[in-house]
Design an enzyme around this catalytic site. Sequence first.
Site, PDB file in Angstrom:
ATOM      1  N   GLN A   1      41.712  45.177  39.210  1.00 22.39           N
ATOM      2  CA  GLN A   1      41.158  45.325  38.234  1.00 22.39           C
ATOM      3  C   GLN A   1      40.906  46.891  38.144  1.00 22.39           C
ATOM      4  OE1 GLN A   1      36.792  45.003  37.607  1.00 22.39           O
ATOM      5  NE2 GLN A   1      37.238  43.395  36.196  1.00 22.39           N
TER       6      GLN A   1
ATOM      7  N   TYR B   1      30.715  48.900  30.816  1.00 21.38           N
ATOM      8  CA  TYR B   1      31.443  49.994  31.288  1.00 21.38           C
ATOM      9  C   TYR B   1      32.393  50.430  29.778  1.00 21.38           C
ATOM     10  CZ  TYR B   1      30.094  48.441  35.678  1.00 21.38           C
ATOM     11  OH  TYR B   1      29.172  48.139  36.828  1.00 21.38           O
TER      12      TYR B   1
ATOM     13  N   ARG C   1      39.609  41.524  31.027  1.00 20.03           N
ATOM     14  CA  ARG C   1      38.192  40.983  30.939  1.00 20.03           C
ATOM     15  C   ARG C   1      37.185  41.058  30.106  1.00 20.03           C
ATOM     16  NH1 ARG C   1      33.392  40.169  35.655  1.00 20.03           N
ATOM     17  NH2 ARG C   1      33.564  38.115  35.813  1.00 20.03           N
TER      18      ARG C   1
ATOM     19  N   GLY D   1      32.131  34.212  42.111  1.00 20.31           N
ATOM     20  CA  GLY D   1      32.033  35.540  42.789  1.00 20.31           C
ATOM     21  C   GLY D   1      31.221  35.152  43.942  1.00 20.31           C
TER      22      GLY D   1
END
Length: 354
Positions: free
Chosen positions: A98, A178, A225, A309
């Site tokens: 990623q 982000y 994503r 996760g």
Amino acid sequence: MTDLWTPISLGGITLKNRLAMAPMTRSRAGVDGTPSPLAARYYAQRAGLGLLISEGTQPSAEGQGYIFTPGLITAAQVAGWRAITAAVKAEGAAFFIQLMHVGRMSHPANVGGAQALAPSAIAPAEQMFTATGMQPIPVPREMTEADIARTIADFRASAARAIEAGADGVEIHGANGYLIQQFLAPNANLRRDGWGGSLENRARFALEVTRAVAAEIGAERTALRLSPGATLGGLDEGAEGPALYRHLVAELDRLGLAYLHLMHLGNEALLAEIRALWRGALVLNRPGRPREAIGQDVASGLAEIESYGQFVLANPDFVERLQTGAPMTPPDRSTYFGGDARGYTDYPRLVPQG
């Protein structure tokens, strides 16, 4: 009926099952951004899942936000990732790295004094962990056209390094507050040029980054994503949010990507619309999904793959525990970020490895 144990092809890669390890920052890289030697063991331990997605990895020095996160910029970093990909492939799993540019979610203390870059000069009103403790995140610098072009080129070059390091593909981080999501959110993007204003302009950066990466390494090795509606990092996508994601996903669908990875936060109507617009493989992550619901989205056809996760973080043998009904080990939150093997590679297995 399709279930979690039905293999699936992503581009030219066949996954042995429909379970993915979600990307999780662990802050255990070296100060120079080279992945820790322990990381190869950490990921290989979890290679019972069909697809592993790495922790967020900065494509440039200015893309870093947190301390001790890995990069894909230097030859040493490529070599560090090559050890990881080899260990994972030896266990029969696919591995995507990623790429994460944090944008304004940074602090000069973590990046050699540099000011963060963002769509607009607006601070997130949050704090960042630094070597001297928590500090308020300062105002970033608004990106120029040259900054935007350079950042897109950085993603492209870093994607090429990921393939050089042996990764099967790259997942672009467009979620969780982000840089890419900052361009999407009107309270973080006040631009009046071709990168802001209308929802089409705010979606442009996400699309241009994705197109550049796909042109470099192939669309079949490229994924993205997204986290529609997420407010992490102080973002607010506003009333236009659903329309923006409908536009973005429709445009992404034209590219033939390996998969789209959604962090789903509860808007079921929007999820259904995205599913109708997206004809490729959908990886679905539902934070906090209980164990008894694992497999439901694949069984219903809503998603091709489900990602997890914390379950996977604390259970290197996640697949075996699912198959046998064994209890899951709870995660130790105090060891999530930074440190050594404790809470990283020392979680117990049902059958200890030799």
